[in-house]
Design a protein around this motif. Structure first.
Motif, PDB file in Angstrom:
ATOM      1  N   SER A  45       0.472  -0.723   0.151  1.00 25.51           N
ATOM      2  CA  SER A  45       0.138  -0.388  -0.362  1.00 25.51           C
ATOM      3  C   SER A  45       0.704   1.470  -0.132  1.00 25.51           C
ATOM      4  O   SER A  45       0.448   2.154  -0.662  1.00 25.51           O
ATOM      5  N   TYR A  63       3.178   6.019  -1.100  1.00 28.00           N
ATOM      6  CA  TYR A  63       2.089   6.652  -0.921  1.00 28.00           C
ATOM      7  C   TYR A  63       1.796   6.872   0.547  1.00 28.00           C
ATOM      8  O   TYR A  63       2.486   6.092   1.361  1.00 28.00           O
ATOM      9  N   ASP A  65      -0.111   7.018   3.757  1.00 22.26           N
ATOM     10  CA  ASP A  65      -1.333   6.634   4.720  1.00 22.26           C
ATOM     11  C   ASP A  65      -2.672   6.736   4.315  1.00 22.26           C
ATOM     12  O   ASP A  65      -3.531   5.621   3.875  1.00 22.26           O
ATOM     13  N   ASN A  66      -2.822   8.105   3.510  1.00 22.00           N
ATOM     14  CA  ASN A  66      -4.615   8.275   2.936  1.00 22.00           C
ATOM     15  C   ASN A  66      -4.861   8.098   1.533  1.00 22.00           C
ATOM     16  O   ASN A  66      -5.106   8.664   0.912  1.00 22.00           O
ATOM     17  N   GLU A  67      -3.635   6.991   0.874  1.00 23.52           N
ATOM     18  CA  GLU A  67      -3.998   7.131  -0.073  1.00 23.52           C
ATOM     19  C   GLU A  67      -3.372   8.302  -0.917  1.00 23.52           C
ATOM     20  O   GLU A  67      -3.555   7.117  -2.605  1.00 23.52           O
ATOM     21  N   LYS A  68      -2.506   9.059  -1.226  1.00 22.44           N
ATOM     22  CA  LYS A  68      -2.139   9.999  -1.387  1.00 22.44           C
ATOM     23  C   LYS A  68      -1.188  10.203  -2.221  1.00 22.44           C
ATOM     24  O   LYS A  68      -0.560   9.137  -1.277  1.00 22.44           O
TER      25      LYS A  68
END
Length: 245
Positions: A45, A63, A65-68
């Motif tokens: 991730s 990336y 942790d907020n997937e940004k």
């Protein structure tokens, strides 16, 4: 059903190899309990990319942790080679740089969190080289000057957040060398000084904020040789700080 069971028992089969599955020995990555340098793809991730013969190779993406998106970079034989682009957690571009064989080489551009340009310049063989310009967060020019082989060289100027001239300094081999001029926030001249090879050398003159002379003296090889002469006005002003001092 067997495939589902295997996936439940061994999640790595579904998600691929992660960095936690690897160990590094003498700069080479291996899968745990293996003696063969790892070749394959990392899919997790926070980081994704490929290895070749135990070294990072090809495009890599990270990336938050907020997937940004965090960064985009390219490796060649374990060393960064090519563009490196970095973003903050809000997706705002932080900087864009170029690497060659593991060293910064080429244009570098940085940004404030509000998207304003913060700095721009060029690297050569991992050292700043050529013109560099900095900006305040409000977009006003902060400083401009030139680097040579990682060291400041020649005239440099700095400005306050209102765009007013603050300092003019001359460098030689990253040392003050030549005129050094400072200004008050109201634009009045604060002081005029002279340096040689980083040492005080030559006339020094200070002024009050109202433009009246405060005191003057002469220096040679970092020692006062004439003065100071002090005016009958108020005491000399304190020196101001600057981002390029």
């Amino acid at each position: 059903a067997p495939i589902i069971l295997m996936t439940l028992l061994f999640p790595a089969l579904a998600y691929g190899v992660t960095m936690d599955d690897l160990v590094i020995r003498d700069g080479i990555y291996y899968k745990k309990f293996s003696t063969v340098p790892f070749t394959g793809t990392i899919t997790e991730s926070v980081e994704q990319g490929s290895f070749k013969d135990g070294k990072k190779h090809g495009p890599w993406v990270s990336y938050y942790d907020n997937e940004k998106l965090g960064s985009l970079r390219t490796y060649k034989d374990g060393k960064i080679d090519g563009p490196w682009v970095s973003y903050n957690k809000d997706g705002q571009l932080r900087f864009a740089s170029t690497f060659k064989n593991g060293k910064q080489d080429g244009p570098w551009v940085g940004y404030w969190n509000n998207g304003q340009l913060s700095q721009k310049g060029t690297y050569k063989d991992d050292k700043k080289d050529g013109p560099w310009v900095g900006y305040h967060e409000n977009g006003q020019l902060d400083y401009k000057g030139t680097f040579k082989d990682g060291k400041r060289e020649g005239p440099w100027v700095s400005y306050n957040v209102k765009g007013q001239l603050q300092k003019k300094i001359t460098y030689k081999d990253d040392n003050w060398d030549g005129p050094w001029v400072n200004y008050y926030g109201n634009g009045q001249l604060d002081s005029k000084r002279t340096y040689k090879d980083g040492k005080k050398d030559g006339p020094w003159v200070f002024y009050h904020e109202n433009g009246q002379l405060s005191f003057k003296e002469t220096w040679k090889d970092d020692e006062a040789v004439d003065g100071p002469w002090v005016s009958c006005l108020t005491s000399a002003p304190m020196e101001q700080t600057s981002g390029i001092s």
